[in-house]
Motif scaffolding. Structure first.
Motif, PDB file in Angstrom:
ATOM      1  N   VAL A 131      -7.510   1.493  -5.133  1.00 18.63           N
ATOM      2  CA  VAL A 131      -8.957   1.289  -4.997  1.00 18.63           C
ATOM      3  C   VAL A 131      -9.276  -0.205  -4.962  1.00 18.63           C
ATOM      4  CG1 VAL A 131     -11.180   1.546  -6.194  1.00 18.63           C
ATOM      5  CG2 VAL A 131      -9.642   3.510  -5.981  1.00 18.63           C
ATOM      6  N   ILE A 132      -8.632  -0.970  -5.834  1.00 18.35           N
ATOM      7  CA  ILE A 132      -8.833  -2.423  -5.825  1.00 18.35           C
ATOM      8  C   ILE A 132      -8.435  -3.015  -4.477  1.00 18.35           C
ATOM      9  CG2 ILE A 132      -7.968  -4.600  -6.808  1.00 18.35           C
ATOM     10  CD1 ILE A 132      -7.896  -3.139  -9.551  1.00 18.35           C
ATOM     11  N   ARG A 133      -7.311  -2.541  -3.926  1.00 19.07           N
ATOM     12  CA  ARG A 133      -6.840  -3.048  -2.633  1.00 19.07           C
ATOM     13  C   ARG A 133      -7.816  -2.671  -1.509  1.00 19.07           C
ATOM     14  NH1 ARG A 133      -2.782  -5.186  -0.158  1.00 19.07           N
ATOM     15  NH2 ARG A 133      -1.431  -5.302  -1.953  1.00 19.07           N
ATOM     16  N   PHE A 134      -8.254  -1.399  -1.485  1.00 23.47           N
ATOM     17  CA  PHE A 134      -9.113  -0.938  -0.394  1.00 23.47           C
ATOM     18  C   PHE A 134     -10.527  -1.498  -0.478  1.00 23.47           C
ATOM     19  CE2 PHE A 134      -6.187   2.939  -0.024  1.00 23.47           C
ATOM     20  CZ  PHE A 134      -5.456   2.361   0.994  1.00 23.47           C
ATOM     21  N   THR A 135     -10.984  -1.846  -1.676  1.00 26.21           N
ATOM     22  CA  THR A 135     -12.323  -2.428  -1.824  1.00 26.21           C
ATOM     23  C   THR A 135     -12.294  -3.945  -1.732  1.00 26.21           C
ATOM     24  OG1 THR A 135     -12.123  -2.403  -4.236  1.00 26.21           O
ATOM     25  CG2 THR A 135     -13.208  -0.501  -3.188  1.00 26.21           C
ATOM     26  N   ARG A 136     -11.134  -4.480  -1.441  1.00 28.38           N
ATOM     27  CA  ARG A 136     -10.949  -5.932  -1.282  1.00 28.38           C
ATOM     28  C   ARG A 136     -11.342  -6.710  -2.546  1.00 28.38           C
ATOM     29  NH1 ARG A 136     -11.336  -4.155   3.787  1.00 28.38           N
ATOM     30  NH2 ARG A 136     -10.455  -5.245   5.547  1.00 28.38           N
ATOM     31  N   MET A 137     -11.059  -6.116  -3.685  1.00 36.78           N
ATOM     32  CA  MET A 137     -11.304  -6.782  -4.965  1.00 36.78           C
ATOM     33  C   MET A 137      -9.982  -7.291  -5.533  1.00 36.78           C
ATOM     34  SD  MET A 137     -14.153  -4.147  -6.516  1.00 36.78           S
ATOM     35  CE  MET A 137     -14.064  -4.856  -8.122  1.00 36.78           C
ATOM     36  N   THR A 138      -9.119  -7.753  -4.636  1.00 33.69           N
ATOM     37  CA  THR A 138      -7.777  -8.178  -5.039  1.00 33.69           C
ATOM     38  C   THR A 138      -7.781  -9.395  -5.955  1.00 33.69           C
ATOM     39  OG1 THR A 138      -7.574  -9.401  -2.966  1.00 33.69           O
ATOM     40  CG2 THR A 138      -6.640  -7.176  -3.021  1.00 33.69           C
ATOM     41  N   THR A 159       0.837  -1.203   0.000  1.00 34.13           N
ATOM     42  CA  THR A 159       0.000   0.000   0.000  1.00 34.13           C
ATOM     43  C   THR A 159       0.871   1.252   0.000  1.00 34.13           C
ATOM     44  OG1 THR A 159      -1.722  -1.190   1.193  1.00 34.13           O
ATOM     45  CG2 THR A 159      -1.854   1.203   1.223  1.00 34.13           C
TER      46      THR A 159
END
Length: 156
Positions: free
Chosen positions: A33-40, A6
């Motif tokens: 945004v992908i990391r924070f929305t847990r769409m990893t 991050t």
């Protein structure tokens, strides 16, 4: 929450904004945004197909003059009979080869990506360069490593 990944992306976001490199800044922001929305789960898809998707859009942008009728086939064939046209073919072949070697270099040494991006930002800020992508930077790095290895071999 503030892992090294991050923090690294935040640094790249800030560097991209500072250098006015919209591509670097937007890329880092999207990955955050992908990391924070847990769409990893998207990371492996981007890693596997991201280059292809990017190259698709880049190639489409390069072909727009054909689609708009700004370039015709006769001009294209005539360009093959000129020194700049012949050199363009050679340059395209060499660049494509270097890009492939650069992609292989990055696959084997992914830790170099941060340096490539920092180098691209330096090129933007100090030399007025245009960041066309890490593949060309990786290809250039590959070429420099090969030349250094070749020179080292000659010195023995």
């Amino acid at each position: 929450m503030y892992t090294t990944e991050t923090i690294g992306l935040m640094i790249l976001l800030l560097l991209g904004m500072w250098a006015r490199s919209n591509l670097v800044a937007a890329s880092a922001a999207i990955l955050l945004v992908i990391r924070f929305t847990r769409m990893t789960f998207l990371y492996p898809v981007l890693e596997r197909r991201g280059v292809e998707i990017g190259l698709l859009f880049l190639t489409m942008a390069m072909l727009v003059p054909f689609a708009l009728g700004k370039v015709n086939i006769k001009e294209v064939f005539q360009s093959f009979l000129t020194i700049p046209g012949i050199l363009a073919v050679i340059g395209g072949a060499v660049a494509t080869n270097l890009n492939g070697r650069g992609l292989q270099l990055l696959a084997e040494n992914s830790h170099l990506m941060f340096g490539l991006i920092v180098g691209s930002i330096i090129g933007i800020v100090f030399w007025g360069g245009i960041p066309v992508g890490p593949l060309m930077a990786a290809g250039t790095t590959y070429l420099m490593l090969e030349v250094i290895g070749w020179l080292g071999h000659l010195m023995r």
